[in-house]
Every structure is written in C-alpha cells, then in structure tokens.
Design a protein around this motif. Structure first.
Motif, PDB file in Angstrom:
ATOM      1  N   ASN A 172       0.804  -1.219   0.000  1.00  0.00           N
ATOM      2  CA  ASN A 172       0.000   0.000   0.000  1.00  0.00           C
ATOM      3  C   ASN A 172       0.839   1.272   0.000  1.00  0.00           C
ATOM      4  O   ASN A 172       0.294   2.372   0.117  1.00  0.00           O
ATOM      5  N   GLY A 173       2.160   1.116  -0.115  1.00  0.00           N
ATOM      6  CA  GLY A 173       3.026   2.278  -0.242  1.00  0.00           C
ATOM      7  C   GLY A 173       3.464   2.917   1.056  1.00  0.00           C
ATOM      8  O   GLY A 173       4.000   4.031   1.045  1.00  0.00           O
ATOM      9  N   PHE A 174       3.272   2.247   2.192  1.00  0.00           N
ATOM     10  CA  PHE A 174       3.659   2.812   3.476  1.00  0.00           C
ATOM     11  C   PHE A 174       5.077   2.409   3.889  1.00  0.00           C
ATOM     12  O   PHE A 174       5.525   2.774   4.972  1.00  0.00           O
ATOM     13  N   ALA A 175       5.765   1.648   3.058  1.00  0.00           N
ATOM     14  CA  ALA A 175       7.157   1.262   3.303  1.00  0.00           C
ATOM     15  C   ALA A 175       7.782   0.923   1.954  1.00  0.00           C
ATOM     16  O   ALA A 175       7.078   0.740   0.951  1.00  0.00           O
ATOM     17  N   GLY A 176       9.117   0.819   1.924  1.00  0.00           N
ATOM     18  CA  GLY A 176       9.816   0.577   0.667  1.00  0.00           C
ATOM     19  C   GLY A 176      10.079  -0.897   0.406  1.00  0.00           C
ATOM     20  O   GLY A 176      10.296  -1.675   1.339  1.00  0.00           O
ATOM     21  N   TRP A 177      10.075  -1.277  -0.872  1.00  0.00           N
ATOM     22  CA  TRP A 177      10.352  -2.667  -1.240  1.00  0.00           C
ATOM     23  C   TRP A 177      11.831  -3.002  -1.098  1.00  0.00           C
ATOM     24  O   TRP A 177      12.186  -4.112  -0.686  1.00  0.00           O
TER      25      TRP A 177
END
Length: 221
Positions: free
Chosen positions: A99-104
């Motif tokens: 959901n974009g709240f942390a980086g891959w």
C-alpha cells in the motif's frame, strides 16, 4: 519503523535480504503449522493479521523513516510461537509495503527490525519470565502481556535508531532527542493493548495461547 526506499544504501539492504531469507526459510520449515489446522486458531491468526495490518497503517512520523505505530509482536508470539509470529508480521509488512507505506528495497530491513527484533525480544522475555518468576496467572498477564510488550517496542525503537545512526541516515543526537523518546509513549500504549488482549485470552480463550495451562498457572488439575 516502516523505512522508505532511498534511506539506506545497498551495503545495508543486500545483507539484510540474506539474513531475512535465512530466518524466513527456517521459520517456514519449522513453524508449528499443525496448530492452524484447528479452524478456531486459524481464524484467530488471520484475524490478528488483519487487525495488525490496520494498526500498522495508523502511523505518525516526523521525517522519512521516523514513523511510529503499534507493533503487536508480543501477543502474536504468545499465541503462535516465534516462527508463526515472524511469518505473520512479515505478511503484515508485505501488505503495508504493497500500500506504499514502506519501501520494497528495504523490506528485509523493516522485517528484521519489526518482525525479527520484535518477535525475538518477546520470545526471550517470555522464556525469562517462565524460568525466573513464579508460574502464576497474574505474573503471566502482567509480565508477558504488559511489560514484555512495552520492552519489545522500546527494543525495536533502540535498534532502529542504532541502524539509522550507523547507516548515516540521521545523526545519533537527533534520533536520541527527537525520535527515541517517543517510543516510551508508544511502549505504554503497546503495553495496555497487549495486556488487555492477553487478559481477555487468558479469561475467555486460553486455548489460543501456546503454553498457557490451567494446571500450571491456576493450580487446576
């Protein structure tokens, strides 16, 4: 917690992936999967993951990577053991990252900090309580539910600050003054939430806790 991409360089992210894969492989291979055969425990496991997914989205922060949110590692470890707890928290982190709240790129670093440190400290404190303190229901609730949860969050915060300082992402003085102290407040909130959930489980659903037995903690045969 919930570090974004670009904050740490490859010298941190690549080794973290190797360590994460090793721990995840061991957890997957030796996890107590049989406990999830019971539909009640499976529903509890999935329900906790959904609840944690929502909680991890409720975060506050001051700068990239300097975010705060409840963890839930202690209750998950008490209910399912460290292996399933590590797997479960990694799945929660996957959803948060999706959901974009942390980086891959820093997924492994985030997993080691929150799932790894969180589960390891929770399991270690539980073992110490079991060995050093009387086996009493109130000891179980207050030490494993309240105090262990608070100390776990503080440990995650301290290790996160150490990593960020050593990586040069932020100055150690800044982290010590502007970020780390907030983990004291977060630890208090985590303690109350985990303690209340542990109390409810002990009273109404002790079968969902991995090693809680009436004979040991309540003196009932």
């Amino acid at each position: 917690m919930n570090l974004p991409d670009g904050l740490l360089d490859a010298s941190w992210t690549i080794p973290a992936w190797f360590v994460f894969v090793l721990i995840a492989a061991r957890a997957l291979r030796r996890a107590e999967w049989r406990v999830l055969v019971d539909s009640a425990r499976l529903n509890a496991f999935l329900g906790m993951l959904v609840a944690l997914l929502l909680l991890w989205h409720l975060q506050a922060g001051i700068k990239p990577g300097l975010t705060l949110h409840l963890l839930g590692a202690t209750v998950l470890t008490l209910c399912f053991g460290w292996r399933l707890a590590f797997i479960g928290l990694s799945l929660v982190l996957f959803g948060v990252t999706l959901n974009g709240f942390a980086g891959w790129q820093v997924f492994a670093v985030n997993a080691l900090l929150m799932a790894g440190v969180g589960v390891a400290v929770s399991a270690l404190l539980h073992r110490l309580v079991e060995r050093l303190l009387p086996q009493h229901v109130f000891v179980y609730i207050f030490c494993n539910g309240f105090f262990a949860a608070a100390l776990t969050v503080l440990a995650v915060g301290a290790v996160s600050c150490l990593v960020l300082a050593l990586a040069g992402a932020y100055r150690g003085e800044y982290l010590g003054e502007e970020y780390l102290p907030y983990f004291l407040l977060l630890g208090f909130s985590e303690a109350w939430l985990s303690g209340m959930l542990t109390t409810l489980l002990v009273v109404y659903r002790p079968d969902l806790l991995t090693d809680f037995e009436d004979k040991r903690y309540l003196g009932q045969g």
